[in-house]
Write an enzyme that holds these catalytic residues in place. Structure first.
Site: not given
Ligand code: TGC
Ligand code: FAD
Length: 424
Positions: A162, A277, A282, A403
């Site tokens: 990402l 996701c 997390r 995250e």
């Protein structure tokens, strides 16, 4: 429990020859400093058995490897297969060779892995919560049946791309694009760069988020390394990290990399895909960070009982030291209870993403702050990696950053509280 350490320190602790914390007061249970608020009472027998299996593996197989792995920045690829053998990968997924356990059980697995090292937890989380969840939630049935069993067994390694060099906290502005092949129908060409990607140098399946050139909307693709022609996919490792050295991190460089349309996730577009996701990962981190903190606490306690300063007193006798231990134990137990509550709510379909932001942020912040303070208990010895505390402290900085960095989660909560967006 290290009874010889307790014996050495006993004359400073109680007439009964045992720490006061172990004394039972009539009408009450015995206080357990390792589980001060009895979180274990909230777990089913199956969840406790899973935690025990994970703990045994982690302490017997991972703990003896971690110093060498961290020193030499060497992630042992076999770990994924070992975890796969035990059913620890993609553990909440039903079917496809996965264990299908509760979110709480999965959290407890995560906690046990991170008790050893955040980097080992990272490798597992990315495989399970990010790569496997993406395929399970959004992939076609054919893709799930083809890729999930291999990922579950650790035969295939997965990663999740990402973050980009220019876009970390703001993935919505990503520059990686997917365009339809000009001549080959049913194929997309992916171009762009992802960075700081856990597992990317060893990944067989790379979940990549990219904007469709035609619409500007974000879509997910399962890129299979063995289908990529030479020169279209590179995954160089990022070396000389100051933390997370027991995990492997790299880039994903795509240059008109052809990906079959069947490998695009058909049902989802926009940031909902990656964030779904991330919700799972997390929450895992909220448990994991408490495992790392508990290890820091346990090691600091042992050290404080053994180390003597001023007239032969163990450090554990001094009030300032005791406060550090008390603060860490309090935050670890509060954090574990909070993560457990959110995991139970998730299984009941009652959790919100903001709850996950709350526990991810709080548990990471408290783990980092407490581990840093517990580091002081070791004095100069904290500088030696054999005491493990410095490694946890360095790792926990990253855990607080990836995250969604902690302040970003504060802004997510701030938005939920005020209704006002602070990002833009
Ligand atoms: P925003 O407007 O808030 O949302 C855009 C769309 O996404 C939906 N959404 C969610 N869906 C499911 N779960 C969530 N938690 C969601 N949060 C948002 C939202 O409903 C919306 O949908 P739609 O249909 O209306 O388009 O987007 P924004 O651009 O304003 O977001 C801002 C912000 C800061 C919240 C977000 O970008 C953010 O969380 N940034 C942090 C980035 C991040 O966490 N990156 C992680 C990379 S992966 C990684 O670090 C792995 S390390 C793993 C390891 O090694 O262990
Ligand atoms: P930036 O976004 O540049 O932020 C820098 C600082 O500015 C932070 O403190 C942040 O909170 C603050 N900031 C940014 N915007 C705001 C704002 N609007 N208001 C206030 N403060 C703000 N990513 C993946 O996709 N997959 C992975 O597997 C992965 N693994 C990783 C492994 C490691 C070891 C590391 C270090 C990172 C990994 N990441 C991964 C990337 C990670 O998710 C990003 O580092 C993280 O999201 C932060 O992005 P950034 O580093 O670009 O920081």
């Amino acid at each position: 429990m290290n009874t010889s350490v307790l014996r050495t320190a006993s004359r400073h602790l109680s007439k009964a020859g045992r720490p006061r914390s172990l004394r039972t007061v009539r009408g009450y249970a015995t206080f357990n400093w390792e589980d001060p608020l009895a979180a274990s009472e909230l777990y089913t027998e199956e969840e406790l058995a899973i935690q025990e299996t994970a703990r045994q593996y982690c302490q017997e197989q991972l703990q003896p490897r971690v110093l060498d792995a961290y020193r030499h920045e060497n992630y042992d690829r076999r770990i994924l297969e070992e975890m796969g053998e035990l059913g620890l990968l993609g553990a909440t997924i039903e079917g496809y060779g996965c264990a299908g356990v509760s979110t709480v059980a999965s959290g407890l697995i995560t906690k046990e892995v991170e008790r050893v090292d955040s980097g080992y937890r990272s490798g597992m989380s990315v495989q399970s919560s990010l790569a496997m969840t993406a395929i399970h939630e959004f992939g076609t049935e054919e893709l799930k049946e083809r890729l999930l069993p291999g990922l579950a067994k650790g035969k295939l390694a997965g990663c999740f791309g990402l973050t980009e060099p220019n876009h970390g906290s703001d993935p919505g502005a990503m520059e990686t694009v997917a365009r339809e092949h000009p001549t080959k129908k049913g194929t997309y060409l992916l171009s762009g760069a992802k960075t700081w990607i856990t597992n990317s140098p060893i990944a067989d399946v790379l979940v990549v988020w990219a904007k469709l050139e035609s619409t500007g909307k974000i879509h997910g693709f399962a890129v299979e390394r063995d289908q990529c022609p030479a020169g279209t996919l590179e995954t160089p490792a990022i070396k000389n990290k100051t933390a997370l050295r027991a995990s492997i991190t790299g880039m994903i460089q795509l240059d008109d990399c052809p990906v079959p349309a069947e490998n695009m996730f058909p049902e989802v577009q926009g940031l909902t895909g990656p964030f779904t996701c991330l919700n799972s990962a997390r929450l895992g981190i909220a448990f994991g960070a408490m495992g790392a903190l508990e290890d820091c606490l346990s090691r600091a306690r042992t050290y404080a009982l053994e180390r003597k300063q001023f007239k032969g007193n163990p450090l554990a006798k001094y009030q300032l030291i005791q406060k550090k231990l008390a603060d860490a134990a309090t935050d670890a137990t509060y954090g574990t209870l909070a993560a457990t509550q959110v995991a139970r709510l998730k299984d009941a379909g009652k959790a919100t993403p903001e709850m996950i932001s709350l526990v991810k942020r709080q548990n990471c912040d408290r783990a980092l702050a407490n581990s840093r303070i517990l580091q002081e208990v070791f004095g100069g010895n904290a500088t030696s990696d054999e005491y493990h505390i410095g490694r946890h402290v360095a790792n926990l900085f990253v855990v607080q950053t990836y995250e969604g960095q902690s302040d970003i989660h504060a802004l997510i909560l701030g938005r939920a509280i005020t209704g006002v967006q602070a990002f833009v």
